[in-house]
Design a protein around this motif. Structure first.
Motif, PDB file in Angstrom:
ATOM      1  N   SER A  33      -6.935  -2.665  17.956  1.00  0.00           N
ATOM      2  CA  SER A  33      -8.141  -2.619  17.614  1.00  0.00           C
ATOM      3  C   SER A  33      -8.828  -3.363  18.887  1.00  0.00           C
ATOM      4  CB  SER A  33      -7.933  -3.913  16.434  1.00  0.00           C
ATOM      5  OG  SER A  33      -8.043  -3.108  15.563  1.00  0.00           O
ATOM      6  N   ALA A  34     -10.076  -2.722  18.927  1.00  0.00           N
ATOM      7  CA  ALA A  34     -10.807  -3.496  19.998  1.00  0.00           C
ATOM      8  C   ALA A  34     -11.070  -4.825  19.731  1.00  0.00           C
ATOM      9  CB  ALA A  34     -11.676  -2.646  20.699  1.00  0.00           C
ATOM     10  N   PRO A  35     -11.458  -5.751  21.197  1.00  0.00           N
ATOM     11  CA  PRO A  35     -11.580  -6.939  20.963  1.00  0.00           C
ATOM     12  C   PRO A  35     -13.661  -7.280  20.036  1.00  0.00           C
ATOM     13  CG  PRO A  35     -10.948  -7.047  23.282  1.00  0.00           C
ATOM     14  CD  PRO A  35     -10.916  -5.747  22.364  1.00  0.00           C
ATOM     15  N   GLY A  36     -13.454  -7.744  19.243  1.00  0.00           N
ATOM     16  CA  GLY A  36     -14.640  -8.563  18.656  1.00  0.00           C
ATOM     17  C   GLY A  36     -14.335  -9.472  18.116  1.00  0.00           C
ATOM     18  N   GLY A  37     -15.875  -9.761  17.805  1.00  0.00           N
ATOM     19  CA  GLY A  37     -15.747 -11.262  16.919  1.00  0.00           C
ATOM     20  C   GLY A  37     -16.631 -11.259  16.055  1.00  0.00           C
ATOM     21  N   GLY A  38     -16.574 -12.900  15.274  1.00  0.00           N
ATOM     22  CA  GLY A  38     -16.589 -12.636  13.220  1.00  0.00           C
ATOM     23  C   GLY A  38     -15.860 -11.516  12.554  1.00  0.00           C
ATOM     24  N   ARG A  39     -14.479 -11.977  12.551  1.00  0.00           N
ATOM     25  CA  ARG A  39     -13.805 -10.730  11.606  1.00  0.00           C
ATOM     26  C   ARG A  39     -12.827 -11.735  10.745  1.00  0.00           C
ATOM     27  NH1 ARG A  39     -11.512  -6.803  16.513  1.00  0.00           N
ATOM     28  NH2 ARG A  39     -11.375  -8.859  16.787  1.00  0.00           N
ATOM     29  N   THR A  40     -12.379 -11.185   9.429  1.00  0.00           N
ATOM     30  CA  THR A  40     -11.327 -11.604   9.324  1.00  0.00           C
ATOM     31  C   THR A  40      -9.784 -10.673   9.244  1.00  0.00           C
ATOM     32  OG1 THR A  40     -12.166 -13.298   7.998  1.00  0.00           O
ATOM     33  CG2 THR A  40     -10.580 -13.132   6.829  1.00  0.00           C
ATOM     34  N   VAL A  41      -9.586 -10.599  10.127  1.00  0.00           N
ATOM     35  CA  VAL A  41      -7.963  -9.972  10.716  1.00  0.00           C
ATOM     36  C   VAL A  41      -7.051  -9.606  10.147  1.00  0.00           C
ATOM     37  CG1 VAL A  41      -6.725  -8.461  12.423  1.00  0.00           C
ATOM     38  CG2 VAL A  41      -8.498  -9.815  12.802  1.00  0.00           C
ATOM     39  N   VAL A  42      -6.698  -9.299   8.995  1.00  0.00           N
ATOM     40  CA  VAL A  42      -5.736  -8.618   8.391  1.00  0.00           C
ATOM     41  C   VAL A  42      -4.576  -8.555   8.625  1.00  0.00           C
ATOM     42  CG1 VAL A  42      -4.898  -8.371   5.543  1.00  0.00           C
ATOM     43  CG2 VAL A  42      -7.163  -8.644   6.306  1.00  0.00           C
ATOM     44  N   ASP A  87     -13.045 -15.121  15.234  1.00  0.00           N
ATOM     45  CA  ASP A  87     -12.029 -14.817  14.148  1.00  0.00           C
ATOM     46  C   ASP A  87     -10.942 -15.699  13.136  1.00  0.00           C
ATOM     47  OD1 ASP A  87     -13.444 -11.982  14.610  1.00  0.00           O
ATOM     48  OD2 ASP A  87     -11.919 -12.009  16.795  1.00  0.00           O
ATOM     49  N   ALA A  88     -10.485 -15.031  12.744  1.00  0.00           N
ATOM     50  CA  ALA A  88      -9.428 -15.984  11.703  1.00  0.00           C
ATOM     51  C   ALA A  88      -9.061 -14.849  11.760  1.00  0.00           C
ATOM     52  CB  ALA A  88      -9.694 -16.014  10.031  1.00  0.00           C
ATOM     53  N   VAL A  89      -6.841 -15.135  11.615  1.00  0.00           N
ATOM     54  CA  VAL A  89      -6.268 -14.412  11.027  1.00  0.00           C
ATOM     55  C   VAL A  89      -5.368 -14.699   9.522  1.00  0.00           C
ATOM     56  CG1 VAL A  89      -3.948 -13.612  11.402  1.00  0.00           C
ATOM     57  CG2 VAL A  89      -5.730 -13.952  13.736  1.00  0.00           C
ATOM     58  N   VAL A  90      -5.034 -13.549   8.714  1.00  0.00           N
ATOM     59  CA  VAL A  90      -5.031 -13.989   7.590  1.00  0.00           C
ATOM     60  C   VAL A  90      -3.345 -13.076   7.348  1.00  0.00           C
ATOM     61  CG1 VAL A  90      -5.092 -13.693   5.099  1.00  0.00           C
ATOM     62  CG2 VAL A  90      -7.417 -14.006   6.367  1.00  0.00           C
ATOM     63  N   ILE A  91      -2.426 -14.115   7.560  1.00  0.00           N
ATOM     64  CA  ILE A  91      -1.094 -13.029   6.486  1.00  0.00           C
ATOM     65  C   ILE A  91      -0.658 -13.687   5.749  1.00  0.00           C
ATOM     66  CG2 ILE A  91       1.358 -13.433   7.580  1.00  0.00           C
ATOM     67  CD1 ILE A  91       0.506 -14.339  10.174  1.00  0.00           C
ATOM     68  N   PRO A  92      -0.593 -12.017   4.262  1.00  0.00           N
ATOM     69  CA  PRO A  92      -0.890 -12.229   3.221  1.00  0.00           C
ATOM     70  C   PRO A  92       0.398 -12.514   2.969  1.00  0.00           C
ATOM     71  CG  PRO A  92      -2.136 -10.216   3.175  1.00  0.00           C
ATOM     72  CD  PRO A  92      -1.428 -10.737   4.890  1.00  0.00           C
ATOM     73  N   PHE A  93       1.611 -12.134   3.422  1.00  0.00           N
ATOM     74  CA  PHE A  93       3.297 -12.627   3.219  1.00  0.00           C
ATOM     75  C   PHE A  93       3.222 -13.620   3.694  1.00  0.00           C
ATOM     76  CE2 PHE A  93       3.141  -7.698   2.503  1.00  0.00           C
ATOM     77  CZ  PHE A  93       2.587  -8.262   1.005  1.00  0.00           C
ATOM     78  N   GLY A  94       3.184 -15.083   4.516  1.00  0.00           N
ATOM     79  CA  GLY A  94       3.677 -16.186   5.046  1.00  0.00           C
ATOM     80  C   GLY A  94       4.475 -16.308   4.936  1.00  0.00           C
ATOM     81  N   GLU A  95       4.956 -16.248   3.861  1.00  0.00           N
ATOM     82  CA  GLU A  95       6.544 -16.967   3.903  1.00  0.00           C
ATOM     83  C   GLU A  95       7.630 -16.220   4.836  1.00  0.00           C
ATOM     84  OE1 GLU A  95       6.608 -13.448   0.531  1.00  0.00           O
ATOM     85  OE2 GLU A  95       4.890 -15.224   1.329  1.00  0.00           O
TER      86      GLU A  95
END
Length: 442
Positions: free
Chosen positions: A49-58, A79-87
């Motif tokens: 993935s290349a640098p960018g702006g305005g994304r929600t990275v899963v 950007d925001a980063v989301v981890i669905p298995f955060g536990e």
């Protein structure tokens, strides 16, 4: 016109992530949809993935050290980063490089902790603000009104609704006094409430909790000590559950450090309901005279000394590392599922060897266990599930289960489980020692 990322996930995040083995609860799905509106479309992460702006990275699989560095370097403040298995502790290194923004707790429908963060708190300037917040604070009657002068003036200047009350206590306010006061204010007014200590001053409107629409918000001092100096409670049932649990725990241990009590309340509640938590940025916990904090919202009258900013010796060492990663530790349950039964029997399931298993394999085992319990609880009133990456964690979780007089079993990720696992466990007249379920589930 903003160009849409060709790798963006479709508008139904729950459906899209289900194909990757992610089972989300309703509230977790709502948070994902909010993130995609606030930060940008959901985009799966890969090392190219290349640098960018305005994304929600899963991020579904824990990246390697180099992969985490690549991801970090590709992020921007938009950007925001989301981890669905955060536990899963496999994500701890990536989390340590980011600022935690919030999490949504686990339930039987969505048995994982949804974690989200980024480089730094920055919401779009045009984010809509719905509703108002009421600022509440209390102090002992023995303290005069001069003590609250700066707080009152700052709230009046910003035009914020507030309620500052003198409490009839002996020497100081305990955690129980604060919890009772906040609960009374929450029930008196129709707005969300933001509790602050009386020795603070507002420099800007505290709009962040309203913008996110969360249930509960607090600041994590030093990234792991929960501060009870700034606490937000929304108007949801989850917020009321958090507030009621805090009252009960604080009344049981009135002399224990209030930060530790709110920490234990959070870990208890977030393992049972989809508590939508926001971690307030440092601008909500700025220290008077401290350099480097720009655009502070709330300034606290604390001494910025090494003693104040360093680790609190009274905080349990075994939960510091998990709190830095925004998750529960081995002694605590990652997920608690209750069943509609008159029995008082509970079962503790220890999911061991998590560190040596893939995140998807561990997630599949969590989902299989919760589904098996929901389908046939075997007469148990409660399932308490603990994730244990190391053998030391297994010992801690096992001992905690025994102390609670629970049935204790150990399961490895990827292990095949019989559909009637819990019924067979309840029927077995086994000695009081952990049972290792074999691959066939017998």
């Amino acid at each position: 016109m903003t160009r849409r990322d060709p790798n963006a996930i479709d508008d139904d995040p729950m459906h899209a992530l289900h194909a990757h083995g992610v089972r989300l609860g309703t509230q977790q799905g709502r948070r994902l949809q909010w993130l995609s509106r606030a930060f940008g479309p959901l985009v799966p992460w890969n090392d190219c993935s290349a640098p960018g702006g305005g994304r929600t990275v899963v991020v579904i699989d824990p990246p390697t050290g180099a992969g985490a560095e690549l991801l970090y370097g590709a992020l921007t403040s938009r950007d925001a980063v989301v981890i669905p298995f955060g536990e899963n502790p496999g994500f701890d290194f990536l989390k340590s490089k980011l600022t935690a923004f919030g999490s949504v707790g686990a339930t039987a429908d969505g048995p994982h902790e949804l974690w989200w963060g980024g480089l730094d708190w920055r919401l779009p300037d045009d984010s809509p603000i719905t509703g108002t917040v009421r600022i509440v604070s209390c102090h002992p009657k023995t303290v005069g009104d001069l003590h609250i002068y700066h707080l009152r003036r700052s709230l009046e200047r910003l035009g914020l609704a507030f309620d500052i009350e003198a409490i009839d206590v002996r020497d100081r306010l305990t955690a129980a006094d604060k919890a009772d006061f906040v609960a009374r204010m929450w029930r008196r007014y129709s707005e969300p409430v933001l509790y602050v200590e009386t020795d603070v001053m507002f420099q800007a409107r505290p709009d962040l909790p309203l913008l996110t629409g969360c249930d509960f918000a607090a600041h994590m001092w030093n990234d792991w000590e929960m501060s009870a100096r700034t606490l937000y409670f929304g108007r949801s049932m989850a917020a009321e559950t958090m507030l009621t649990a805090w009252q009960q725990i604080a009344s049981s241990y009135p002399d224990v450090w209030d930060g530790y009590l709110i920490d234990q309340t959070w870990s208890t509640v977030t393992s049972q309901i989809a508590l939508d938590t926001v971690w307030l940025p440092r601008s909500y916990h700025a220290v008077a005279g401290e350099a480097g904090i720009r655009n502070a919202t709330i300034v606290h009258n604390l001494k910025p000394s090494a003693a104040d900013l360093g680790p609190d010796p009274g905080f349990a060492a075994m939960v510091r590392s998990p709190r830095r990663a925004g998750r529960t530790g081995a002694m605590e349950s990652q997920l608690i599922v209750s069943a509609a039964t008159n029995s008082d029997k509970a079962v503790t399931v220890i999911l061991r060897d998590v560190e040596g298993s893939s995140a998807r394999e561990t997630a599949a085992s969590i989902q299989a266990l919760t589904s098996a319990f929901s389908d046939d609880n075997g007469g148990f009133s409660r399932l308490e599930l603990s994730l244990c990456p190391w053998q030391q964690d297994v010992r801690i979780a096992r001992e905690a289960g025994f102390l609670a007089d629970n049935k204790v079993i150990e399961v490895a990720p990827g292990q095949e489980l019989a559909p009637s696992l819990f019924r067979e466990l309840a029927a077995a007249d086994a000695p009081r020692q952990p049972l290792n379920i074999d691959a066939s589930g017998r």
